[in-house]
Design an enzyme around this catalytic site. Structure first.
Site, PDB file in Angstrom:
ATOM      1  N   ASP A   1     -30.936  12.881  26.196  1.00  0.00           N
ATOM      2  CA  ASP A   1     -29.845  12.135  25.382  1.00  0.00           C
ATOM      3  C   ASP A   1     -30.783  10.458  26.100  1.00  0.00           C
ATOM      4  OD1 ASP A   1     -27.871  11.590  23.229  1.00  0.00           O
ATOM      5  OD2 ASP A   1     -27.518   9.826  24.871  1.00  0.00           O
ATOM      6  N   TRP A   2     -29.932   9.592  26.394  1.00  0.00           N
ATOM      7  CA  TRP A   2     -30.121   8.350  26.810  1.00  0.00           C
ATOM      8  C   TRP A   2     -30.802   8.429  28.138  1.00  0.00           C
ATOM      9  CZ3 TRP A   2     -31.238   3.322  25.895  1.00  0.00           C
ATOM     10  CH2 TRP A   2     -30.873   2.915  24.638  1.00  0.00           C
TER      11      TRP A   2
ATOM     12  N   TRP B   1     -25.389   9.833  13.644  1.00  0.00           N
ATOM     13  CA  TRP B   1     -24.519   9.631  14.625  1.00  0.00           C
ATOM     14  C   TRP B   1     -24.296   8.123  14.841  1.00  0.00           C
ATOM     15  CZ3 TRP B   1     -21.481  10.774  18.839  1.00  0.00           C
ATOM     16  CH2 TRP B   1     -21.628  10.003  19.706  1.00  0.00           C
TER      17      TRP B   1
ATOM     18  N   ASP C   1     -28.473  21.257  17.967  1.00  0.00           N
ATOM     19  CA  ASP C   1     -28.302  19.818  18.064  1.00  0.00           C
ATOM     20  C   ASP C   1     -28.776  19.383  16.855  1.00  0.00           C
ATOM     21  OD1 ASP C   1     -28.358  17.198  18.584  1.00  0.00           O
ATOM     22  OD2 ASP C   1     -29.760  17.487  20.135  1.00  0.00           O
TER      23      ASP C   1
ATOM     24  N   HIS D   1     -26.287  19.605  21.565  1.00  0.00           N
ATOM     25  CA  HIS D   1     -26.945  18.633  22.102  1.00  0.00           C
ATOM     26  C   HIS D   1     -26.807  18.379  23.402  1.00  0.00           C
ATOM     27  CE1 HIS D   1     -28.116  14.281  22.180  1.00  0.00           C
ATOM     28  NE2 HIS D   1     -27.188  14.121  22.786  1.00  0.00           N
TER      29      HIS D   1
END
Length: 464
Positions: free
Chosen positions: A284-285, A325, A411, A440
């Protein structure tokens, strides 16, 4: 010094490290009979709420049970720290033949430092005593422990900036599967006094260091199933909480957060800890930011473990799943973090789901959760897009380390199609490890991924 003394003291040191891992003062002891260890003990007064639970007492109790006799007159006891008056009394009562200790204790030592109970001629039993065996190693472990405790006290008392909040420690009580002590720093130039939390486990000179970067709305708790596997393999693990997440300070304003600043904090963090032989672990980030780090100092990095993430280059469309999202976050900025994790990870317990929500007790702590979805670079001139394009070139043309890709197939945001595109951008990236049931937050299946990583990544020294 007899060779056996050093050997047995080394085993006592191993017990001291058991105590250290449990958050106790690192003292360990072993009882030896006829050259064989028959009992071990590690310090545990805090965990057991027992003032008598010293390492020596624990070892004596085990030895007495093993021999069926509280008299241990043909036994030797090895302990990493000079025993206190309580422990010396127990040793004399047990009629130990010999006591060997490592580091002296100038505050409570009862074998010569503060007083010498062993040498009292009025006692009807005389025990041989020898100190200083592996004293430097024993002292170093204790000094490191107390230095860390002093730093934790200093950092826990550091003031919160006026423009930030700090999640109360009570929110993090009894987190399932997350036993590691906190580390903090607040003096990186970019932080300007904000307090940043991180985990740092394993030996500082380990052949590999796994740098684990989380995403939104997670924090270092995300890696709780992977960290033990890495540690068991002899590696070091460093897992920071981004500012705004986890146990790190949380600026109050959404507008505080931007790509460039968060990246700069991570660059300074890696340099401050002087991390080397790094396997970069991202999702993710953690990937949006983390994938831009190695090109700034290639010599530090030797591996990449990449999971469900992307590069925000601004010149390719964001995935439909991500846009969905982002829209959800914009329409429902106070979404239930625990419910989000429960919905995507049905095997998680309610307590685990609640742990993810622990850092965000109210709206004032959630600025990062609101800000990060809109921060993903969408256009060529978006903040972070240019550096992400440079990172894309780095991974495609210059990366020479090992790579392992793991993908949670369920995901809907950054699943297999997105990851297959990323795979094509990473030089030498093999076919991904696909976890059919994972979503995810693929780290919830992280023990299998971590085991694969331990088998996959080889330290630069081992490869030579």
């Amino acid at each position: 010094m007899e060779m056996d003394d050093a050997t047995f003291m080394a085993q006592a040191l191993a017990q001291a490290r058991v105590a250290l891992a449990a958050g106790e003062v690192p003292v360990g002891a072993v009882v030896v009979r006829d050259g064989v260890v028959i009992a071990v003990g590690s310090n545990a007064p805090i965990g057991r709420h027992d003032p008598t639970a010293h390492a020596e007492i624990a070892a004596l109790r085990v030895a007495a049970l093993a021999l069926g006799n509280y008299r241990l007159d043909d036994c030797e006891l090895f302990v990493t720290l000079e025993p206190c008056a309580m422990c010396v009394g127990a040793m004399l009562h047990a009629r130990l033949k010999r006591v060997v200790y490592g580091a002296p204790d100038p505050k409570t030592g009862a074998a010569g430092s503060v007083l010498d109970l062993f040498s009292n001629p009025r006692l009807n039993h005389q025990t041989q005593v020898q100190g200083g065996v592996l004293a430097d190693e024993c002292s170093a472990l204790l000094q490191s422990f107390f230095k860390q405790k002093r730093e934790e006290i200093r950092m826990s008392s550091s003031p919160v900036r006026d423009d930030a909040v700090r999640t109360p420690d009570a929110q993090f009580a009894e987190l399932p599967g997350y036993p590691w002590p906190p580390h903090y720093l607040n003096d990186l130039p970019a932080l300007a006094g904000l307090r940043m939390h991180y985990l740092d486990e394993g030996p500082s000179d380990a052949p590999l260091t796994y740098l684990c970067l989380h995403g939104n709305p997670a924090w270092s708790y995300l890696y709780r199933k992977m960290i033990p596997v890495f540690l068991a393999a002899g590696s070091r693990v460093v897992a920071p909480d981004l500012i705004g997440f986890g146990k790190s300070d949380k600026p109050k304003k959404d507008a505080f957060h931007n790509f460039t600043w968060h990246r700069q904090v991570l660059l300074e963090f890696v340099e401050r800890l002087d991390l080397k032989n790094v396997v970069l672990v991202v999702q993710d980030w953690g990937g949006l930011l983390g994938l831009t780090l190695p090109m700034a100092d290639e010599r530090r990095y030797c591996g990449l473990l990449v999971m469900n993430t992307t590069l925000g280059t601004g010149d390719t469309p964001l995935s439909a799943g991500f846009l969905g999202w982002r829209d959800m976050c914009a329409k429902n900025p106070e979404f239930d973090v625990a419910r989000l994790f429960a919905r995507g990870n049905p095997d998680m317990s309610p307590q685990e789901c609640a742990a993810y929500a622990a850092p965000f007790p109210d709206r004032g702590h959630r600025a990062a959760l609101r800000a990060f979805p809109a921060m993903v670079p969408e256009f060529e001139d978006s903040d972070g897009a240019a550096i992400s394009r440079q990172a894309r070139d780095f991974w495609r043309e210059r990366w020479s380390g090992q790579t392992l890709m793991a993908v949670g197939a369920q995901d809907p945001v950054l699943g297999l199609p997105v990851m297959q595109n990323l795979q094509q951008l990473i030089r030498g990236c093999p076919e991904p490890m696909v976890l059919a049931q994972a979503g995810h937050f693929v780290q919830e299946h992280g023990d299998a991924i971590a085991r694969a990583a331990v088998n996959h990544f080889v330290s630069p020294q081992s490869a030579n």
